[in-house]
Motif scaffolding. Structure first.
Motif, PDB file in Angstrom:
ATOM      1  N   PRO A  81       0.815  -1.224   0.000  1.00 45.33           N
ATOM      2  CA  PRO A  81       0.000   0.000   0.000  1.00 45.33           C
ATOM      3  C   PRO A  81       0.850   1.277   0.000  1.00 45.33           C
ATOM      4  CG  PRO A  81      -0.137  -1.155   2.118  1.00 45.33           C
ATOM      5  CD  PRO A  81       0.523  -2.079   1.149  1.00 45.33           C
ATOM      6  N   GLU A  85      -0.735   3.320  -3.098  1.00 42.41           N
ATOM      7  CA  GLU A  85      -1.601   4.304  -2.423  1.00 42.41           C
ATOM      8  C   GLU A  85      -0.921   5.663  -2.294  1.00 42.41           C
ATOM      9  OE1 GLU A  85      -3.279   2.756   1.223  1.00 42.41           O
ATOM     10  OE2 GLU A  85      -4.002   0.966   0.165  1.00 42.41           O
ATOM     11  N   CYS A  89      -2.461   9.100  -3.689  1.00 42.75           N
ATOM     12  CA  CYS A  89      -2.565  10.324  -2.871  1.00 42.75           C
ATOM     13  C   CYS A  89      -1.922  11.507  -3.589  1.00 42.75           C
ATOM     14  CB  CYS A  89      -1.882  10.134  -1.517  1.00 42.75           C
ATOM     15  SG  CYS A  89      -2.804   9.044  -0.421  1.00 42.75           S
TER      16      CYS A  89
END
Length: 327
Positions: A81, A85, A89
């Motif tokens: 992640p 991720e 972001c």
């Protein structure tokens, strides 16, 4: 003549195939449609995952469990992640394009790993680059050389060979490896020795000096490479190659014989292993036992601890495989 680090013994003569993992041209763009950009990233991750799963299966089938674990690690990088991720972001917060966002995250991780004291951890930076560049190529639609379908025998010349390169290549068509970077413990060097393919690493600028189709001869023991040699040199290296092959065959004749010096002293010839899969090589080469079983390999390339049962099964497989010889 060029000189590098001899990484895997053997003599190679053949035409060069230069693999250019060309620098990906990544521009920073301000984007309007954030969802579309995140979708691009997620699609590229999905395709990369499918590809790596196939590569892992091919590696398991052709090279064994230990080499397949490299791609298991690559799949874990994809699923981390922190990586995907963080890129999502960045797209969200800074309204930047997917390839730029992922590249920024990659650079951060690579810098962190490359600055570590431990050589093994520094080598892992190459894994992160390999995985993220694969995703970026899919985002950009950049094609890659298909090493699985080589039409003729070649000497591979590259800045570095990625784990994906060595797992997918057609082993019957590869005569040897030459790389700009790497040392004796790099992935390329280890894979070359596993495949028993001659290799020289750390040549610095082989990819600049050698062109596609150039004829190269090299000695994987001494680290010497000769580019476009004359007939006399080709004849000399051909003879050396023949002698090396005969030497390897002569060693086969020693199987089953006692390891005794001329004055009658017995020397135990044992092999060092990292996984149960390595036992096959020891049996093939008539080892008298396992000198060192590096059990820390059970802990590498994974995110959790091996269970007691997993460890038991691994040790049991080695002990049974060695049929009563000391481990």
């Amino acid at each position: 003549m060029y000189k590098g680090t001899g990484a895997s013994p053997g003599i190679a003569l053949g035409r060069a195939l230069v693999i250019e993992h060309s620098e990906l041209v990544i521009e920073k763009k301000t984007i309007e449609n954030i969802d579309e950009e995140i979708q691009k990233l997620e699609s590229a991750v999905k395709v990369s995952k499918e590809e790596l799963t196939k590569v892992k299966e091919k590696a398991l089938d052709e090279l064994g469990e230990h080499e397949a674990e490299i791609f298991e690690a690559h799949l874990l990088v994809l699923e981390d992640p922190e990586l995907v991720e963080s890129a999502v972001c960045k797209i969200n917060d800074e309204k930047v394009n997917a390839e730029f966002a992922l590249n920024e995250i990659k650079e951060m991780f690579v810098t962190m790993f490359e600055s570590m004291d431990n050589e093994y951890m520094r080598e892992r930076a190459a894994d992160i680059k390999d995985v993220t560049n694969r995703i970026i190529r899919h985002i950009l639609g950049v094609k890659v050389v298909d090493l699985a379908n080589l039409e003729e025998e070649v000497v591979l010349v590259a800045h570095d060979l990625t784990p994906s390169d060595t797992a997918t290549m057609d082993k019957k068509k590869v005569l040897g490896f030459l790389t700009d970077i790497g040392g004796r413990t790099s992935h390329t060097a280890i894979m070359a020795r596993t495949l028993e393919v001659a290799a020289i690493v750390g040549l610095t600028d082989a990819t600049e000096k050698i062109k596609d189709g150039d004829f190269v001869v090299f000695n994987g023991d001494t680290g010497e490479v000769i580019l476009n040699p004359d007939e006399e040199t080709i004849a000399k290296y051909s003879q050396m190659k023949k002698e090396f092959e005969e030497y390897k065959k002569s060693l086969e004749l020693l199987k089953g014989q006692a390891s005794v010096t001329t004055d009658g002293k017995h020397v135990e010839l044992a092999g060092n292993i990292g996984t149960p899969n390595d036992v096959e090589g020891l049996i093939k080469n008539d080892a008298e036992g396992v000198g060192l079983y590096r059990t820390e390999f059970l802990y590498m390339d994974r995110t959790d601890f091996p269970t007691e049962d997993e460890q038991y099964e691994a040790y049991k497989a080695v002990l049974e495989g060695m049929s009563g010889k000391p481990v």
